[in-house]
Design an enzyme around this catalytic site. Structure first.
Site, short mmCIF file in Angstrom:
data_model
loop_
_atom_site.label_atom_id
_atom_site.label_comp_id
_atom_site.label_asym_id
_atom_site.label_seq_id
_atom_site.Cartn_x
_atom_site.Cartn_y
_atom_site.Cartn_z
N ASN A 30 8.55 74.80 -38.54
CA ASN A 30 8.46 73.64 -39.43
C ASN A 30 9.14 73.97 -40.75
O ASN A 30 9.65 75.06 -40.94
CB ASN A 30 6.99 73.22 -39.61
CG ASN A 30 6.16 74.33 -40.22
OD1 ASN A 30 6.38 74.74 -41.35
ND2 ASN A 30 5.21 74.84 -39.45
N LEU A 31 9.13 73.02 -41.67
CA LEU A 31 9.94 73.15 -42.89
C LEU A 31 9.26 73.91 -44.03
O LEU A 31 9.78 73.96 -45.14
CB LEU A 31 10.34 71.76 -43.39
CG LEU A 31 11.38 71.05 -42.52
CD1 LEU A 31 11.64 69.64 -43.06
CD2 LEU A 31 12.69 71.84 -42.50
#
Ligand code: C5P
Length: 224
Positions: A30-31
């Site tokens: 994920n970011l």
């Protein structure tokens, strides 16, 4: 000048994303940049705490004086937390842990086929590290637990509910969902008294304010 409000205290922090492999060269992540968790680790160290940082993959430098343990997957993060938790006074879960992992990651690189087909990927749920630690009842490992929440809507409602569901005294809500990778943030603290807004500032400033709030709360508990 930072007062040493956490001198003699041990803090365990998780930070960054997790990486869940599909095969030896691919995976799901994920970011999360890890910036907020690393800022919390730095602020806790500045406040005199003995800090262990369990980190998913990030490009960040280890804050000065902090012990860092690198992991990739949520399961490895859970195992590292379990190995480090005894004797910790505070556990701050900042990591953006993947909710799911691939059930059977391939040991070899998955090959493209001639017929244009695509692989099916099956998932299973990862352990909830924060809820697991919050539920511990042994004397040796019953830290003050702090969680984070990144909601894309209804933060005030979801934040208060999440704090209760996870069984933790303090939950930090990220206002807006543009915090991932950014240098600044705006947060709201949920506790049993209600909520407190910490207005927009860079992540280190907010982390220092958070550490001060945590120290006030643990120092008012007879346990410490
Ligand atoms: O339920 P949700 O993922 O929104 O909760 C976020 C909080 O729970 C964060 O503090 C995060 O670090 C922690 N968490 C965890 N293990 C998971 C999922 C979330 O420790 N598997």
């Amino acid at each position: 000048f930072q007062p040493k409000v956490l001198a003699g205290k041990r803090l365990l922090i998780t930070a960054g994303p997790t990486f869940e492999p599909i095969d030896p060269v691919r995976g799901i992540t994920n970011l999360s940049s890890g910036k907020m968790g690393y800022a919390v680790a730095r602020a806790a160290r500045e406040a005199g705490a003995d800090v262990t940082l369990i980190s998913g993959p990030t490009a960040l430098a280890t804050p000065h004086g902090v012990t860092r343990i690198d992991v990739q997957t949520a399961q490895q993060m859970m195992d590292a937390v379990n190995r480090s938790i005894d004797g910790q006074h505070v556990f701050v879960a900042v990591a953006a842990v993947a909710d799911w992992r691939v059930t059977n990651p391939s040991t070899q690189k998955v090959k493209k086929t001639e017929d244009g087909g695509a692989p099916r990927i099956e998932f299973e749920q990862n352990p909830d590290i924060l809820a697991t630690i919050a539920a511990r009842t042994t004397l040796a490992g019953h830290p003050y637990c702090v969680g984070f929440a990144a909601e894309s809507e209804n933060l005030m409602e979801y934040g208060a509910a999440k704090r209760e569901r996870k069984g933790i005294p303090l939950l930090v809500g990220n206002i807006g969902h543009h915090t991932f990778g950014a240098d600044d943030n705006e947060i709201v603290l949920f506790d049993d008294q209600g909520h407190t807004l910490l207005p927009r500032a860079d992540k280190l400033t907010l982390a220092r304010q958070l550490i001060s709030e945590i120290s006030k709360r643990i120092n008012s508990q007879s346990l410490f």
